[in-house]
Design a protein around this motif. Structure first.
Motif, mmCIF file in Angstrom:
data_model
loop_
_atom_site.group_PDB
_atom_site.id
_atom_site.type_symbol
_atom_site.label_atom_id
_atom_site.label_comp_id
_atom_site.label_asym_id
_atom_site.label_seq_id
_atom_site.Cartn_x
_atom_site.Cartn_y
_atom_site.Cartn_z
ATOM 1 N N ALA A 9 -27.581 -7.496 26.049
ATOM 2 C CA ALA A 9 -26.973 -6.293 26.627
ATOM 3 C C ALA A 9 -27.438 -6.087 28.062
ATOM 4 O O ALA A 9 -26.640 -5.714 28.932
ATOM 5 C CB ALA A 9 -27.313 -5.078 25.776
ATOM 6 N N ARG A 10 -28.720 -6.335 28.340
ATOM 7 C CA ARG A 10 -29.224 -6.210 29.714
ATOM 8 C C ARG A 10 -28.569 -7.242 30.625
ATOM 9 O O ARG A 10 -28.286 -6.965 31.796
ATOM 10 C CB ARG A 10 -30.743 -6.358 29.736
ATOM 11 N N ARG A 11 -28.325 -8.429 30.087
ATOM 12 C CA ARG A 11 -27.642 -9.445 30.898
ATOM 13 C C ARG A 11 -26.236 -8.964 31.254
ATOM 14 O O ARG A 11 -25.772 -9.135 32.387
ATOM 15 C CB ARG A 11 -27.577 -10.763 30.120
ATOM 16 N N GLN A 12 -25.569 -8.339 30.287
ATOM 17 C CA GLN A 12 -24.235 -7.818 30.554
ATOM 18 C C GLN A 12 -24.270 -6.648 31.536
ATOM 19 O O GLN A 12 -23.368 -6.501 32.363
ATOM 20 C CB GLN A 12 -23.563 -7.391 29.249
ATOM 21 N N LEU A 13 -25.312 -5.825 31.438
ATOM 22 C CA LEU A 13 -25.453 -4.734 32.410
ATOM 23 C C LEU A 13 -25.529 -5.291 33.823
ATOM 24 O O LEU A 13 -24.922 -4.751 34.752
ATOM 25 C CB LEU A 13 -26.711 -3.922 32.111
ATOM 26 N N ALA A 14 -26.311 -6.356 33.985
ATOM 27 C CA ALA A 14 -26.475 -6.950 35.309
ATOM 28 C C ALA A 14 -25.166 -7.563 35.806
ATOM 29 O O ALA A 14 -24.854 -7.500 37.002
ATOM 30 C CB ALA A 14 -27.571 -8.012 35.268
ATOM 31 N N ALA A 15 -24.392 -8.129 34.882
ATOM 32 C CA ALA A 15 -23.171 -8.830 35.288
ATOM 33 C C ALA A 15 -21.968 -7.909 35.424
ATOM 34 O O ALA A 15 -21.145 -8.081 36.335
ATOM 35 C CB ALA A 15 -22.857 -9.938 34.268
ATOM 36 N N GLU A 16 -21.868 -6.906 34.523
ATOM 37 C CA GLU A 16 -20.652 -6.100 34.449
ATOM 38 C C GLU A 16 -20.868 -4.611 34.692
ATOM 39 O O GLU A 16 -19.921 -3.882 34.987
ATOM 40 C CB GLU A 16 -19.997 -6.286 33.065
ATOM 41 N N GLY A 17 -22.112 -4.132 34.546
ATOM 42 C CA GLY A 17 -22.359 -2.702 34.653
ATOM 43 C C GLY A 17 -22.289 -2.031 33.286
ATOM 44 O O GLY A 17 -21.674 -2.540 32.352
ATOM 45 N N ALA A 18 -22.921 -0.868 33.199
ATOM 46 C CA ALA A 18 -23.036 -0.177 31.915
ATOM 47 C C ALA A 18 -21.684 0.243 31.361
ATOM 48 O O ALA A 18 -21.475 0.256 30.143
ATOM 49 C CB ALA A 18 -23.938 1.040 32.062
ATOM 50 N N ALA A 19 -20.744 0.601 32.221
ATOM 51 C CA ALA A 19 -19.441 1.088 31.756
ATOM 52 C C ALA A 19 -18.676 0.033 30.964
ATOM 53 O O ALA A 19 -17.844 0.368 30.117
ATOM 54 C CB ALA A 19 -18.610 1.559 32.938
ATOM 55 N N LYS A 20 -18.960 -1.246 31.203
ATOM 56 C CA LYS A 20 -18.245 -2.324 30.524
ATOM 57 C C LYS A 20 -19.039 -2.940 29.378
ATOM 58 O O LYS A 20 -18.611 -3.957 28.800
ATOM 59 C CB LYS A 20 -17.854 -3.410 31.532
ATOM 60 N N LEU A 21 -20.170 -2.351 29.033
ATOM 61 C CA LEU A 21 -20.961 -2.875 27.932
ATOM 62 C C LEU A 21 -20.156 -2.814 26.641
ATOM 63 O O LEU A 21 -19.584 -1.778 26.300
ATOM 64 C CB LEU A 21 -22.256 -2.067 27.773
ATOM 65 N N SER A 22 -20.123 -3.926 25.913
ATOM 66 C CA SER A 22 -19.307 -4.024 24.708
ATOM 67 C C SER A 22 -20.114 -4.645 23.577
ATOM 68 O O SER A 22 -20.705 -5.725 23.747
ATOM 69 C CB SER A 22 -18.063 -4.879 24.990
ATOM 70 N N LEU A 23 -20.135 -3.976 22.431
ATOM 71 C CA LEU A 23 -20.831 -4.542 21.272
ATOM 72 C C LEU A 23 -20.177 -5.848 20.839
ATOM 73 O O LEU A 23 -20.867 -6.796 20.446
ATOM 74 C CB LEU A 23 -20.824 -3.541 20.117
ATOM 75 N N ARG A 24 -18.878 -5.905 20.902
ATOM 76 C CA ARG A 24 -18.186 -7.136 20.503
ATOM 77 C C ARG A 24 -18.565 -8.299 21.419
ATOM 78 O O ARG A 24 -18.774 -9.423 20.959
ATOM 79 C CB ARG A 24 -16.667 -6.925 20.522
ATOM 80 N N ALA A 25 -18.676 -8.017 22.712
ATOM 81 C CA ALA A 25 -19.048 -9.075 23.652
ATOM 82 C C ALA A 25 -20.482 -9.524 23.421
ATOM 83 O O ALA A 25 -20.791 -10.719 23.485
ATOM 84 C CB ALA A 25 -18.865 -8.586 25.085
ATOM 85 N N VAL A 26 -21.375 -8.572 23.147
ATOM 86 C CA VAL A 26 -22.764 -8.919 22.845
ATOM 87 C C VAL A 26 -22.820 -9.787 21.593
ATOM 88 O O VAL A 26 -23.501 -10.822 21.553
ATOM 89 C CB VAL A 26 -23.613 -7.647 22.654
ATOM 90 N N ALA A 27 -22.107 -9.373 20.554
ATOM 91 C CA ALA A 27 -22.095 -10.131 19.304
ATOM 92 C C ALA A 27 -21.554 -11.542 19.528
ATOM 93 O O ALA A 27 -22.110 -12.527 19.022
ATOM 94 C CB ALA A 27 -21.257 -9.402 18.258
ATOM 95 N N ARG A 28 -20.489 -11.637 20.310
ATOM 96 C CA ARG A 28 -19.880 -12.946 20.576
ATOM 97 C C ARG A 28 -20.866 -13.875 21.279
ATOM 98 O O ARG A 28 -21.003 -15.053 20.913
ATOM 99 C CB ARG A 28 -18.623 -12.766 21.417
#
Length: 235
Positions: A27-46
């Motif tokens: 999730a932190r990696r996604q925050l760095a890449a996309e920002g908090a507004a785009k954080l997605s549980l499905r993307a994390v799971a994938r």
């Protein structure tokens, strides 16, 4: 003698901790890449090779995951400030204040995306729950403790409040530090906002092509904030 049931329970707890840590890291990696507004549980799971339903057993919603990340960020920042302060705890209040503020800046520059999560733009559709308050207050409480020690020792030289702020100052003092004068805690709130304004300007790039000697600029600015709350150098 340890029973098989307790061994199994311990192994399950460790496995849960490991999966929880892996979810947060992704999730932190996604925050760095996309920002908090785009954080997605499905993307994390994938990305972790998990089915969404399995991840929901750890974090039932995106907001639950965001809350965990926010608390972790506040606690990490608080720990950095407290560790830095512990090294100068016996020194004069002005020095302690400066060291705490420098630790805040250092942490923010090392963790810009986590700083953005807790002090950047609000995440659309998310409202931080009460469970974040304790962690969020750690740095502020540390600074209040410094001012309290100064007031109980040499005292503080704070400008009196104007009449229109008296009631507000009394309310702030009652809520955050009943043993401090309303003028002191009102100045503290202003200094708190300015501290994170300074750090945010640097983290988010507003000082680009404006302030070049940023470390020296910050050190000078936080000393001015210290004077604003009444902390004066000894001697």
């Amino acid at each position: 003698m340890t029973s098989n049931a307790s061994v199994t329970k311990g192994a399950r707890a460790r496995a849960r901790e490991e999966v929880t840590a892996a979810i947060k890291d992704e999730a932190r990696r996604q925050l760095a890449a996309e920002g908090a507004a785009k954080l997605s549980l499905r993307a994390v799971a994938r990305e972790l090779g998990m089915v969404s339903s399995a991840l929901y057993r750890y974090f039932p919603s995106r907001d639950d995951l965001l809350t965990a990340l926010i608390i972790d960020a506040y606690d990490s920042l608080g720990s950095a400030a407290e560790t830095a302060h512990a090294g100068v705890s016996g020194e004069e209040p002005l020095r302690r204040w400066t060291v705490i503020c420098e630790a805040v800046r250092g942490w923010a520059l090392e963790h810009p995306h986590e700083y953005a999560l807790i002090y950047g733009s609000p995440v659309p559709g998310y409202s931080a729950p009460e469970s974040t308050v304790r962690a969020a207050a750690r740095v502020g409480q540390l600074l209040i403790d410094v001012v309290r020690d100064a007031h109980q020792g040499r005292g503080v030289a704070v400008q009196p409040l104007p009449g229109e702020l008296r009631t507000e100052g009394e309310r702030l003092a009652a809520e955050f530090a009943p043993d401090l004068p309303p003028a002191a805690i009102t100045a503290m709130v202003a200094a708190w906002a300015q501290l994170f304004g300074l750090v945010g300007f640097e983290v988010f790039g507003q000082f680009n092509k404006l302030v070049e000697e940023r470390s020296a600029f910050f050190s000078h600015a936080v000393r001015q904030l210290a004077h604003g709350v009444g902390l004066l150098p000894q001697g």
